[in-house]
Design an enzyme around this catalytic site. Structure first.
Site, PDB file in Angstrom:
ATOM      1  N   GLU A 160      -1.259 -28.453  27.523  1.00  0.00           N
ATOM      2  CA  GLU A 160      -2.499 -29.016  26.954  1.00  0.00           C
ATOM      3  C   GLU A 160      -2.265 -30.339  26.224  1.00  0.00           C
ATOM      4  O   GLU A 160      -3.181 -30.925  25.668  1.00  0.00           O
ATOM      5  CB  GLU A 160      -3.117 -28.002  25.980  1.00  0.00           C
ATOM      6  CG  GLU A 160      -3.765 -26.825  26.684  1.00  0.00           C
ATOM      7  CD  GLU A 160      -4.957 -27.254  27.546  1.00  0.00           C
ATOM      8  OE1 GLU A 160      -5.217 -26.602  28.570  1.00  0.00           O
ATOM      9  OE2 GLU A 160      -5.603 -28.270  27.187  1.00  0.00           O
TER      10      GLU A 160
ATOM     11  N   THR B 101       1.603  -4.303   4.197  1.00  0.00           N
ATOM     12  CA  THR B 101       1.474  -4.539   5.641  1.00  0.00           C
ATOM     13  C   THR B 101       0.913  -5.924   5.953  1.00  0.00           C
ATOM     14  O   THR B 101       1.060  -6.412   7.066  1.00  0.00           O
ATOM     15  CB  THR B 101       0.532  -3.488   6.266  1.00  0.00           C
ATOM     16  OG1 THR B 101      -0.745  -3.566   5.624  1.00  0.00           O
ATOM     17  CG2 THR B 101       1.113  -2.097   6.134  1.00  0.00           C
ATOM     18  N   ASP B 102       0.283  -6.583   4.976  1.00  0.00           N
ATOM     19  CA  ASP B 102      -0.351  -7.865   5.273  1.00  0.00           C
ATOM     20  C   ASP B 102       0.632  -8.921   5.777  1.00  0.00           C
ATOM     21  O   ASP B 102       0.311  -9.681   6.678  1.00  0.00           O
ATOM     22  CB  ASP B 102      -1.058  -8.407   4.023  1.00  0.00           C
ATOM     23  CG  ASP B 102      -2.316  -7.612   3.706  1.00  0.00           C
ATOM     24  OD1 ASP B 102      -2.974  -7.931   2.702  1.00  0.00           O
ATOM     25  OD2 ASP B 102      -2.611  -6.660   4.451  1.00  0.00           O
TER      26      ASP B 102
ATOM     27  N   THR C  85       0.819  -1.221   0.000  1.00  0.00           N
ATOM     28  CA  THR C  85       0.000   0.000   0.000  1.00  0.00           C
ATOM     29  C   THR C  85       0.840   1.253   0.000  1.00  0.00           C
ATOM     30  O   THR C  85       0.466   2.268  -0.589  1.00  0.00           O
ATOM     31  CB  THR C  85      -0.921  -0.006   1.246  1.00  0.00           C
ATOM     32  OG1 THR C  85      -1.827  -1.087   1.120  1.00  0.00           O
ATOM     33  CG2 THR C  85      -1.676   1.291   1.399  1.00  0.00           C
TER      34      THR C  85
ATOM     35  N   TYR D  34      -8.221   0.235  -3.024  1.00  0.00           N
ATOM     36  CA  TYR D  34      -7.213   0.857  -3.894  1.00  0.00           C
ATOM     37  C   TYR D  34      -6.354  -0.249  -4.488  1.00  0.00           C
ATOM     38  O   TYR D  34      -6.525  -1.436  -4.195  1.00  0.00           O
ATOM     39  CB  TYR D  34      -6.342   1.826  -3.088  1.00  0.00           C
ATOM     40  CG  TYR D  34      -5.756   1.179  -1.864  1.00  0.00           C
ATOM     41  CD1 TYR D  34      -6.409   1.291  -0.621  1.00  0.00           C
ATOM     42  CD2 TYR D  34      -4.624   0.372  -1.929  1.00  0.00           C
ATOM     43  CE1 TYR D  34      -5.918   0.645   0.502  1.00  0.00           C
ATOM     44  CE2 TYR D  34      -4.131  -0.276  -0.815  1.00  0.00           C
ATOM     45  CZ  TYR D  34      -4.781  -0.137   0.397  1.00  0.00           C
ATOM     46  OH  TYR D  34      -4.302  -0.781   1.507  1.00  0.00           O
TER      47      TYR D  34
ATOM     48  N   LYS E 191       0.242  -7.184  12.963  1.00  0.00           N
ATOM     49  CA  LYS E 191      -0.808  -6.315  12.416  1.00  0.00           C
ATOM     50  C   LYS E 191      -2.105  -6.646  13.145  1.00  0.00           C
ATOM     51  O   LYS E 191      -2.550  -7.787  13.142  1.00  0.00           O
ATOM     52  CB  LYS E 191      -0.941  -6.534  10.907  1.00  0.00           C
ATOM     53  CG  LYS E 191      -1.965  -5.622  10.225  1.00  0.00           C
ATOM     54  CD  LYS E 191      -1.953  -5.775   8.716  1.00  0.00           C
ATOM     55  CE  LYS E 191      -2.969  -4.844   8.043  1.00  0.00           C
ATOM     56  NZ  LYS E 191      -2.943  -4.948   6.553  1.00  0.00           N
TER      57      LYS E 191
HETATM   58  N1  DGL Z   1      -2.447  -5.890  -0.358  1.00  0.00           N
HETATM   59  C1  DGL Z   1      -1.975  -5.491   0.956  1.00  0.00           C
HETATM   60  C2  DGL Z   1      -0.460  -5.667   1.041  1.00  0.00           C
HETATM   61  O1  DGL Z   1       0.239  -5.421   0.053  1.00  0.00           O
HETATM   62  C3  DGL Z   1      -2.289  -4.064   1.202  1.00  0.00           C
HETATM   63  C4  DGL Z   1      -2.084  -3.737   2.608  1.00  0.00           C
HETATM   64  C5  DGL Z   1      -0.942  -2.789   2.811  1.00  0.00           C
HETATM   65  O2  DGL Z   1       0.121  -2.857   2.178  1.00  0.00           O
HETATM   66  O3  DGL Z   1      -1.109  -1.984   3.724  1.00  0.00           O
HETATM   67  O4  DGL Z   1       0.010  -6.038   2.122  1.00  0.00           O
END
Ligand code: DGL
Length: 362
Positions: free
Chosen positions: A319, A125-126, A45, A59, A198
Protein backbone atom coordinates in the site's frame (compact mmCIF):
# COMPACT_ATOMS: atom_id res chain seq x y z
CA UNK A 1 -9.41 -74.87 48.93
CA UNK A 2 -5.91 -76.26 49.71
CA UNK A 3 -3.00 -74.53 47.92
CA UNK A 4 0.43 -76.12 47.41
CA UNK A 5 3.31 -74.40 49.21
CA UNK A 6 4.62 -72.91 45.95
CA UNK A 7 1.16 -71.52 45.14
CA UNK A 8 0.92 -70.05 48.67
CA UNK A 9 4.32 -68.39 48.22
CA UNK A 10 3.28 -66.99 44.82
CA UNK A 11 -0.01 -65.69 46.33
CA UNK A 12 1.89 -64.06 49.18
CA UNK A 13 4.38 -62.51 46.76
CA UNK A 14 1.56 -61.09 44.63
CA UNK A 15 -0.17 -59.68 47.72
CA UNK A 16 3.01 -58.00 48.97
CA UNK A 17 3.67 -56.57 45.53
CA UNK A 18 0.14 -55.20 45.30
CA UNK A 19 0.37 -53.63 48.76
CA UNK A 20 3.77 -52.14 47.96
CA UNK A 21 2.31 -50.72 44.78
CA UNK A 22 -0.60 -49.16 46.66
CA UNK A 23 1.65 -47.66 49.31
CA UNK A 24 4.00 -46.22 46.71
CA UNK A 25 1.04 -44.81 44.80
CA UNK A 26 -0.20 -43.10 47.95
CA UNK A 27 3.27 -41.79 48.63
CA UNK A 28 3.57 -40.71 44.98
CA UNK A 29 0.36 -38.72 45.26
CA UNK A 30 1.71 -37.01 48.39
CA UNK A 31 5.31 -36.79 47.09
CA UNK A 32 6.76 -33.28 47.02
CA UNK A 33 6.89 -32.18 43.37
CA UNK A 34 10.41 -31.61 42.14
CA UNK A 35 9.86 -28.44 40.09
CA UNK A 36 10.47 -25.05 41.72
CA UNK A 37 8.25 -22.30 40.30
CA UNK A 38 8.33 -18.65 41.31
CA UNK A 39 5.13 -16.63 40.93
CA UNK A 40 5.74 -12.93 40.21
CA UNK A 41 2.55 -10.99 40.91
CA UNK A 42 1.90 -7.67 39.20
CA UNK A 43 -1.83 -7.04 39.91
CA UNK A 44 -4.80 -7.12 37.55
CA UNK A 45 -8.17 -8.79 37.82
CA UNK A 46 -6.66 -12.09 38.94
CA UNK A 47 -5.81 -10.08 42.06
CA UNK A 48 -9.06 -8.16 41.96
CA UNK A 49 -12.14 -8.07 44.14
CA UNK A 50 -15.74 -7.06 43.63
CA UNK A 51 -18.55 -5.95 45.94
CA UNK A 52 -20.69 -9.03 45.29
CA UNK A 53 -20.34 -12.53 43.84
CA UNK A 54 -22.01 -11.37 40.67
CA UNK A 55 -19.76 -8.35 40.15
CA UNK A 56 -17.88 -9.30 37.00
CA UNK A 57 -17.42 -5.75 35.76
CA UNK A 58 -16.87 -2.61 37.81
CA UNK A 59 -14.68 -4.43 40.39
CA UNK A 60 -11.30 -3.25 41.68
CA UNK A 61 -8.19 -4.80 40.12
CA UNK A 62 -4.92 -5.28 41.98
CA UNK A 63 -6.17 -5.59 45.58
CA UNK A 64 -5.09 -9.14 46.56
CA UNK A 65 -1.47 -9.95 47.37
CA UNK A 66 0.53 -12.87 45.98
CA UNK A 67 0.45 -14.85 49.24
CA UNK A 68 -3.36 -14.84 49.23
CA UNK A 69 -3.42 -15.80 45.55
CA UNK A 70 -1.26 -18.82 46.34
CA UNK A 71 -3.19 -19.71 49.50
CA UNK A 72 -6.44 -19.67 47.53
CA UNK A 73 -5.14 -22.56 45.36
CA UNK A 74 -3.67 -25.21 47.69
CA UNK A 75 -3.55 -27.60 44.72
CA UNK A 76 -0.50 -25.68 43.51
CA UNK A 77 1.56 -27.70 46.00
CA UNK A 78 0.75 -30.86 44.04
CA UNK A 79 2.40 -29.59 40.86
CA UNK A 80 5.34 -27.47 42.04
CA UNK A 81 7.20 -26.04 45.00
CA UNK A 82 5.93 -22.48 44.72
CA UNK A 83 7.34 -19.18 45.98
CA UNK A 84 5.67 -15.81 45.49
CA UNK A 85 6.99 -12.28 44.94
CA UNK A 86 4.89 -9.13 44.66
CA UNK A 87 6.75 -7.23 41.94
CA UNK A 88 4.02 -4.58 41.43
CA UNK A 89 0.35 -4.23 42.34
CA UNK A 90 -1.22 -2.37 39.41
CA UNK A 91 -4.05 -2.52 36.94
CA UNK A 92 -2.24 -3.42 33.76
CA UNK A 93 -3.49 -0.43 31.74
CA UNK A 94 -0.91 1.39 33.85
CA UNK A 95 2.00 -0.84 32.82
CA UNK A 96 5.02 1.20 31.68
CA UNK A 97 8.39 0.61 30.00
CA UNK A 98 9.99 0.99 33.42
CA UNK A 99 7.78 -1.80 34.82
CA UNK A 100 8.80 -4.01 31.90
CA UNK A 101 12.51 -3.41 32.40
CA UNK A 102 12.26 -4.16 36.12
CA UNK A 103 10.21 -7.30 35.50
CA UNK A 104 12.48 -8.62 32.73
CA UNK A 105 15.60 -8.08 34.87
CA UNK A 106 13.96 -9.92 37.80
CA UNK A 107 12.89 -12.80 35.53
CA UNK A 108 16.42 -13.16 34.11
CA UNK A 109 17.97 -13.04 37.56
CA UNK A 110 15.62 -15.74 38.88
CA UNK A 111 16.01 -18.01 35.84
CA UNK A 112 19.79 -17.84 36.20
CA UNK A 113 19.36 -19.51 39.58
CA UNK A 114 19.65 -23.34 39.45
CA UNK A 115 16.87 -23.65 42.04
CA UNK A 116 14.28 -21.95 39.81
CA UNK A 117 12.77 -24.15 37.09
CA UNK A 118 10.06 -21.86 35.80
CA UNK A 119 8.25 -18.59 36.36
CA UNK A 120 4.59 -17.62 36.38
CA UNK A 121 3.62 -13.97 36.10
CA UNK A 122 0.14 -12.98 37.25
CA UNK A 123 -0.94 -9.92 35.31
CA UNK A 124 -3.88 -7.78 34.29
CA UNK A 125 -5.34 -8.92 31.00
CA UNK A 126 -5.49 -5.49 29.36
CA UNK A 127 -1.78 -5.40 28.48
CA UNK A 128 -0.90 -9.03 29.23
CA UNK A 129 -0.12 -9.77 25.56
CA UNK A 130 2.32 -6.83 25.46
CA UNK A 131 4.22 -7.81 28.58
CA UNK A 132 4.34 -11.39 27.31
CA UNK A 133 5.87 -10.28 23.99
CA UNK A 134 8.34 -7.92 25.68
CA UNK A 135 9.55 -10.84 27.79
CA UNK A 136 9.56 -13.13 24.73
CA UNK A 137 12.17 -10.74 23.27
CA UNK A 138 14.20 -10.14 26.45
CA UNK A 139 14.24 -13.33 28.57
CA UNK A 140 17.63 -15.04 28.19
CA UNK A 141 16.61 -18.59 29.12
CA UNK A 142 14.81 -21.65 27.77
CA UNK A 143 13.12 -22.21 31.11
CA UNK A 144 9.31 -21.75 31.00
CA UNK A 145 7.87 -18.29 31.59
CA UNK A 146 4.06 -18.29 31.68
CA UNK A 147 1.80 -15.26 31.94
CA UNK A 148 -1.67 -15.68 33.40
CA UNK A 149 -4.59 -13.47 34.26
CA UNK A 150 -8.29 -13.66 34.90
CA UNK A 151 -11.33 -12.16 33.27
CA UNK A 152 -13.32 -12.30 36.54
CA UNK A 153 -12.18 -11.24 40.02
CA UNK A 154 -11.66 -13.94 42.66
CA UNK A 155 -14.84 -12.80 44.46
CA UNK A 156 -17.06 -13.62 41.46
CA UNK A 157 -19.13 -16.75 40.80
CA UNK A 158 -17.09 -19.10 38.57
CA UNK A 159 -13.99 -16.99 38.93
CA UNK A 160 -11.43 -18.13 36.35
CA UNK A 161 -8.34 -16.96 38.24
CA UNK A 162 -7.72 -20.01 40.44
CA UNK A 163 -7.87 -22.59 37.64
CA UNK A 164 -5.89 -20.30 35.34
CA UNK A 165 -3.21 -19.94 38.02
CA UNK A 166 -3.14 -23.70 38.63
CA UNK A 167 -2.77 -24.37 34.90
CA UNK A 168 -0.05 -21.74 34.57
CA UNK A 169 2.02 -23.23 37.41
CA UNK A 170 1.51 -26.73 36.04
CA UNK A 171 2.71 -25.51 32.63
CA UNK A 172 5.70 -23.64 34.06
CA UNK A 173 6.69 -26.78 35.98
CA UNK A 174 6.48 -29.00 32.89
CA UNK A 175 9.30 -30.24 30.67
CA UNK A 176 7.01 -29.77 27.68
CA UNK A 177 7.10 -25.98 28.10
CA UNK A 178 10.92 -25.77 28.05
CA UNK A 179 12.22 -23.88 25.02
CA UNK A 180 8.75 -22.92 23.76
CA UNK A 181 9.17 -19.17 24.37
CA UNK A 182 7.06 -17.06 26.70
CA UNK A 183 3.61 -18.60 26.98
CA UNK A 184 0.15 -17.37 27.96
CA UNK A 185 -2.09 -19.80 29.83
CA UNK A 186 -5.74 -18.75 29.86
CA UNK A 187 -9.02 -20.66 29.64
CA UNK A 188 -7.29 -24.10 29.53
CA UNK A 189 -5.35 -22.99 26.44
CA UNK A 190 -1.66 -22.40 25.73
CA UNK A 191 -0.76 -19.45 23.49
CA UNK A 192 2.51 -18.06 22.17
CA UNK A 193 3.37 -14.56 23.39
CA UNK A 194 4.03 -13.31 19.85
CA UNK A 195 0.60 -14.03 18.41
CA UNK A 196 -1.94 -14.13 21.27
CA UNK A 197 -4.28 -11.19 21.74
CA UNK A 198 -7.18 -10.16 23.97
CA UNK A 199 -10.29 -10.34 21.76
CA UNK A 200 -13.14 -9.63 24.20
CA UNK A 201 -13.64 -6.99 26.86
CA UNK A 202 -14.98 -9.37 29.52
CA UNK A 203 -15.58 -13.04 28.61
CA UNK A 204 -13.34 -15.84 30.00
CA UNK A 205 -12.45 -17.02 26.47
CA UNK A 206 -11.10 -13.58 25.56
CA UNK A 207 -7.52 -14.66 24.77
CA UNK A 208 -7.16 -16.09 21.28
CA UNK A 209 -4.59 -16.53 18.53
CA UNK A 210 -7.14 -15.99 15.77
CA UNK A 211 -5.45 -17.22 12.59
CA UNK A 212 -1.93 -18.37 13.41
CA UNK A 213 -3.32 -20.66 16.09
CA UNK A 214 -2.74 -21.39 19.74
CA UNK A 215 -0.03 -23.89 20.71
CA UNK A 216 -2.11 -26.37 22.70
CA UNK A 217 -4.24 -27.15 25.72
CA UNK A 218 -3.94 -27.91 29.39
CA UNK A 219 -6.28 -30.77 30.18
CA UNK A 220 -6.44 -33.28 33.02
CA UNK A 221 -3.38 -31.84 34.79
CA UNK A 222 -1.19 -32.10 31.69
CA UNK A 223 -0.05 -29.71 28.94
CA UNK A 224 -0.54 -30.81 25.32
CA UNK A 225 1.42 -28.99 22.60
CA UNK A 226 0.33 -29.26 18.96
CA UNK A 227 2.35 -26.40 17.51
CA UNK A 228 5.50 -24.42 18.22
CA UNK A 229 6.32 -20.82 17.32
CA UNK A 230 8.93 -20.73 14.53
CA UNK A 231 10.02 -17.16 15.17
CA UNK A 232 13.08 -16.45 17.36
CA UNK A 233 12.45 -15.82 21.04
CA UNK A 234 13.94 -15.93 24.57
CA UNK A 235 17.33 -17.66 24.58
CA UNK A 236 17.80 -16.83 20.87
CA UNK A 237 17.06 -13.12 21.25
CA UNK A 238 19.62 -10.50 20.18
CA UNK A 239 18.19 -7.92 22.60
CA UNK A 240 19.82 -7.28 25.97
CA UNK A 241 18.06 -5.06 28.48
CA UNK A 242 20.37 -5.83 31.41
CA UNK A 243 22.04 -2.42 31.28
CA UNK A 244 19.02 -0.37 30.10
CA UNK A 245 17.13 2.00 32.40
CA UNK A 246 14.83 3.35 29.70
CA UNK A 247 13.53 2.49 26.26
CA UNK A 248 13.25 4.79 23.19
CA UNK A 249 9.90 6.57 22.93
CA UNK A 250 7.76 4.83 20.29
CA UNK A 251 4.11 5.77 19.78
CA UNK A 252 1.17 4.52 17.73
CA UNK A 253 -1.08 6.53 15.43
CA UNK A 254 -4.41 5.04 14.40
CA UNK A 255 -5.81 5.11 10.90
CA UNK A 256 -9.54 5.76 10.18
CA UNK A 257 -11.74 7.58 7.71
CA UNK A 258 -11.06 11.34 7.67
CA UNK A 259 -7.81 10.99 9.67
CA UNK A 260 -5.37 13.92 9.56
CA UNK A 261 -1.74 14.44 10.66
CA UNK A 262 -2.40 16.28 13.95
CA UNK A 263 -1.80 13.36 16.30
CA UNK A 264 1.22 12.19 14.32
CA UNK A 265 2.82 15.63 14.30
CA UNK A 266 2.16 16.04 18.02
CA UNK A 267 3.90 12.75 18.83
CA UNK A 268 6.86 13.52 16.61
CA UNK A 269 7.03 16.98 18.14
CA UNK A 270 7.04 15.38 21.59
CA UNK A 271 10.18 13.46 20.67
CA UNK A 272 9.00 10.06 19.41
CA UNK A 273 11.96 8.12 18.01
CA UNK A 274 9.62 5.70 16.23
CA UNK A 275 6.03 5.72 15.01
CA UNK A 276 3.82 2.68 14.46
CA UNK A 277 1.14 3.55 11.91
CA UNK A 278 -1.88 1.32 12.60
CA UNK A 279 -3.30 1.72 9.13
CA UNK A 280 -6.65 0.67 7.71
CA UNK A 281 -6.62 -2.42 5.51
CA UNK A 282 -3.16 -3.58 4.53
CA UNK A 283 -1.56 -0.70 6.42
CA UNK A 284 -2.82 1.97 3.99
CA UNK A 285 -1.69 5.62 4.40
CA UNK A 286 -4.33 8.35 4.02
CA UNK A 287 -3.24 11.13 1.67
CA UNK A 288 -3.58 13.68 4.50
CA UNK A 289 -1.14 11.66 6.67
CA UNK A 290 1.42 10.33 4.19
CA UNK A 291 3.33 13.63 3.80
CA UNK A 292 3.66 13.98 7.59
CA UNK A 293 5.01 10.42 7.83
CA UNK A 294 7.50 11.13 5.05
CA UNK A 295 8.60 14.33 6.81
CA UNK A 296 8.99 12.48 10.10
CA UNK A 297 11.16 9.86 8.40
CA UNK A 298 13.35 12.59 6.94
CA UNK A 299 13.76 13.91 10.52
CA UNK A 300 15.12 10.47 11.49
CA UNK A 301 11.97 9.03 13.05
CA UNK A 302 11.66 5.32 12.22
CA UNK A 303 8.28 4.56 10.64
CA UNK A 304 6.64 1.12 10.78
CA UNK A 305 3.53 0.41 8.75
CA UNK A 306 1.26 -1.88 10.74
CA UNK A 307 -2.49 -2.49 10.42
CA UNK A 308 -5.46 -1.96 12.74
CA UNK A 309 -7.03 -5.09 11.17
CA UNK A 310 -5.22 -7.44 13.55
CA UNK A 311 -4.59 -10.41 11.26
CA UNK A 312 -2.55 -10.96 8.09
CA UNK A 313 0.78 -9.81 6.67
CA UNK A 314 1.36 -6.11 6.02
CA UNK A 315 2.99 -6.45 2.61
CA UNK A 316 6.22 -4.52 2.01
CA UNK A 317 5.78 -2.11 -0.94
CA UNK A 318 2.07 -3.04 -1.03
CA UNK A 319 0.00 0.00 0.00
CA UNK A 320 3.07 2.29 0.01
CA UNK A 321 6.49 2.36 -1.65
CA UNK A 322 8.37 1.39 1.50
CA UNK A 323 11.67 1.09 -0.35
CA UNK A 324 11.43 4.68 -1.60
CA UNK A 325 10.02 6.06 1.70
CA UNK A 326 12.47 4.02 3.81
CA UNK A 327 9.62 2.64 5.92
CA UNK A 328 9.52 -0.73 7.72
CA UNK A 329 6.50 -3.07 7.67
CA UNK A 330 5.30 -4.97 10.75
CA UNK A 331 4.76 -8.37 9.07
CA UNK A 332 1.93 -9.91 11.16
CA UNK A 333 2.61 -8.07 14.43
CA UNK A 334 -0.33 -6.01 15.66
CA UNK A 335 0.42 -2.33 16.37
CA UNK A 336 0.95 -2.74 20.12
CA UNK A 337 3.44 -5.56 19.59
CA UNK A 338 5.13 -3.81 16.67
CA UNK A 339 5.76 -0.94 19.10
CA UNK A 340 7.57 -3.30 21.48
CA UNK A 341 9.82 -4.76 18.80
CA UNK A 342 10.63 -1.30 17.40
CA UNK A 343 11.56 0.02 20.87
CA UNK A 344 13.98 -2.86 21.38
CA UNK A 345 15.29 -2.61 17.81
CA UNK A 346 16.08 1.09 18.38
CA UNK A 347 18.23 0.14 21.37
CA UNK A 348 20.54 -1.59 18.86
CA UNK A 349 20.29 0.30 15.56
CA UNK A 350 18.55 3.04 13.56
CA UNK A 351 19.23 1.26 10.29
CA UNK A 352 15.82 0.60 8.70
CA UNK A 353 17.04 -2.42 6.75
CA UNK A 354 18.37 -4.02 9.94
CA UNK A 355 15.11 -3.23 11.69
CA UNK A 356 13.10 -4.77 8.85
CA UNK A 357 15.20 -7.93 9.30
CA UNK A 358 14.23 -7.97 12.95
CA UNK A 359 10.54 -7.76 12.06
CA UNK A 360 10.99 -10.81 9.84
CA UNK A 361 12.99 -12.64 12.53
CA UNK A 362 10.95 -12.27 15.74
N1 DGL B 1 -7.76 -3.18 34.79
C1 DGL B 1 -7.62 -4.36 33.95
C2 DGL B 1 -6.20 -4.90 34.04
O1 DGL B 1 -5.60 -4.86 35.11
C3 DGL B 1 -8.55 -5.42 34.40
C4 DGL B 1 -8.63 -6.48 33.40
C5 DGL B 1 -8.03 -7.77 33.89
O2 DGL B 1 -7.00 -7.83 34.57
O3 DGL B 1 -8.61 -8.78 33.48
O4 DGL B 1 -5.70 -5.37 33.01
Amino acid sequence: MYLSISSRLMYALCTVTLLAGTVSAVHAADATPSAHVTILATGGTIAGSGATSTTTVGYTAATVGVDRLIAAVPELAKVAQVKGEQVFQIASENMTNEHWLKLAKRVNALLAQPDVDGIVITHGTDTLEETAYFLDLTVKSKKPVVLVGAMRPGTALSADGPINLYNAVLLAASQEAVGKGVLVAMNDQIHAARDVTKTNTSTPDSFKTPELGMLGYIQGNKPYFYHVSNRKHTADTEFDISKLDALPQVDIVYGYANVGPVALNALVGAGAKGIIHAGVGDGSLASKVAPALTAARKQGVLIVRSARVGQGIVARNGEANDDALDFVVSDTLNPQKARILLMLALTKTSDSKEIQRMFYTY
